[in-house]
Design a protein around this motif. Structure first.
Motif, mmCIF file in Angstrom:
data_model
loop_
_atom_site.group_PDB
_atom_site.id
_atom_site.type_symbol
_atom_site.label_atom_id
_atom_site.label_comp_id
_atom_site.label_asym_id
_atom_site.label_seq_id
_atom_site.Cartn_x
_atom_site.Cartn_y
_atom_site.Cartn_z
ATOM 1 N N GLN A 196 0.837 -1.204 0.000
ATOM 2 C CA GLN A 196 0.000 0.000 0.000
ATOM 3 C C GLN A 196 0.872 1.254 0.000
ATOM 4 O OE1 GLN A 196 -2.354 0.678 3.502
ATOM 5 N NE2 GLN A 196 -3.548 2.319 2.555
ATOM 6 N N LEU A 197 1.920 1.221 0.790
ATOM 7 C CA LEU A 197 2.825 2.364 0.860
ATOM 8 C C LEU A 197 3.520 2.574 -0.474
ATOM 9 C CD1 LEU A 197 4.281 4.596 2.383
ATOM 10 C CD2 LEU A 197 5.796 2.861 3.375
ATOM 11 N N TYR A 198 3.955 1.501 -1.098
ATOM 12 C CA TYR A 198 4.622 1.592 -2.399
ATOM 13 C C TYR A 198 3.696 2.192 -3.455
ATOM 14 C CZ TYR A 198 6.670 0.130 -6.826
ATOM 15 O OH TYR A 198 7.174 0.110 -8.105
ATOM 16 N N GLU A 199 2.466 1.696 -3.501
ATOM 17 C CA GLU A 199 1.513 2.207 -4.486
ATOM 18 C C GLU A 199 1.203 3.678 -4.245
ATOM 19 O OE1 GLU A 199 -1.874 -0.355 -4.539
ATOM 20 O OE2 GLU A 199 -0.707 -2.122 -5.120
ATOM 21 N N ALA A 200 1.108 4.063 -2.989
ATOM 22 C CA ALA A 200 0.862 5.473 -2.673
ATOM 23 C C ALA A 200 2.048 6.335 -3.093
ATOM 24 C CB ALA A 200 0.600 5.633 -1.175
ATOM 25 N N ALA A 201 3.263 5.808 -2.908
ATOM 26 C CA ALA A 201 4.455 6.547 -3.307
ATOM 27 C C ALA A 201 4.514 6.704 -4.828
ATOM 28 C CB ALA A 201 5.706 5.827 -2.801
ATOM 29 N N LEU A 202 4.170 5.650 -5.551
ATOM 30 C CA LEU A 202 4.140 5.725 -7.006
ATOM 31 C C LEU A 202 3.118 6.741 -7.479
ATOM 32 C CD1 LEU A 202 4.409 2.110 -8.464
ATOM 33 C CD2 LEU A 202 6.173 3.858 -8.286
ATOM 34 N N ARG A 203 1.958 6.730 -6.855
ATOM 35 C CA ARG A 203 0.893 7.642 -7.252
ATOM 36 C C ARG A 203 1.339 9.094 -7.052
ATOM 37 N NH1 ARG A 203 -2.483 7.615 -10.808
ATOM 38 N NH2 ARG A 203 -1.252 9.470 -11.246
ATOM 39 N N SER A 204 2.041 9.347 -5.964
ATOM 40 C CA SER A 204 2.524 10.690 -5.681
ATOM 41 C C SER A 204 3.513 11.148 -6.748
ATOM 42 C CB SER A 204 3.191 10.724 -4.304
ATOM 43 O OG SER A 204 3.720 11.992 -4.033
#
Length: 242
Positions: free
Chosen positions: A64-72
């Motif tokens: 979840q953290l990785y996907e949020a970082a990518l989205r940012s």
């Protein structure tokens, strides 16, 4: 009498600031290490916070953290090609590339993580995030070409191929220790776009129309004029092919 052990002090941040801090820390770690080698403890240490605090903001854990970082990172990259429809096409592309390459320069590990998956197992969501960046960039560029009617497959493919070359050049630039200088890389990529656009125009009337419209706005002392002066002497040597 011994002094009490020092407690770890946390800087008070807003929710948005804390999430941004954690995403930046995670993105830099995922860019250089395999997923099995990165724990939430590592992310917490990189961000200077506790592990429970990471879970507080990202209860879904590392993915979840990785996907949020990518989205940012993707949100910022998508805006790089948003340029007002004014002036020569080459200048608009140069302005967009200045922003894009500045992001690459300032977020080198994060950029690698975005385009190469950061060694994290890809999911349909992470793939969609990366593809969205490419589609958004292509739409911005196609809009600048001001083509009347539906955009044909050859024109769309030409633009998408160039975007792929920009990504590849950016990754190679990072691997080559950020050489050549950014302004030189930018100018080279602008010239590549004009060259591939002209090459495609020979096979596609719609692309030819876009090229004529774009060249009408260019100046003799601009990038297109400079490219023409350097290329035409080389091409003239092959006059026997005509």
């Amino acid at each position: 009498m011994t002094s009490p052990a020092p407690t770890r002090a946390y800087r008070r941040l807003s929710v948005e600031e804390r999430q941004r801090q954690l995403k930046e820390a995670a993105l830099s770690l995922f860019a250089v290490r395999a997923p099995d080698e990165v724990s939430l403890d590592d992310v917490a240490e990189a961000a200077g916070v506790s592990r429970p605090l990471v879970y507080r903001y990202f209860p879904g854990g590392k993915q979840q953290l990785y996907e949020a970082a990518l989205r940012s990172a993707a949100d910022e990259l998508e805006q790089c090609f948003a340029e007002p429809p004014e002036g020569p096409l080459t200048q608009r592309l140069a302005n967009a590339l200045d922003r894009y390459l500045a992001f690459v320069d300032q977020h080198d590990a994060g950029f690698s993580a975005l385009l190469q998956g950061g060694s994290v197992v890809e999911t349909s969501r992470t793939t969609a995030i990366v593809d969205e960046v490419r589609r958004t960039a292509a739409e911005h560029i196609l809009a600048h070409l001001e083509v009347v009617g539906a955009r044909g497959p050859r024109l769309r493919m030409t633009v998408r191929m160039w975007i792929t070359s920009v990504e590849a050049a950016s990754l190679i630039w990072l691997d080559e220790e950020k050489q050549p200088p950014l302004d030189e890389l930018r100018d080279w990529l602008v010239e590549q776009f004009m060259a591939v656009l002209v090459a495609s125009a020979g096979r596609d009337p719609q692309t030819a129309e876009a090229v004529r419209g774009a060249l009408a706005l260019e100046t003799a002392d601009g990038p297109a004029g400079s490219l023409a002066r350097r290329v035409l002497p080389v091409v003239s040597d092959a006059a026997h092919l005509l």
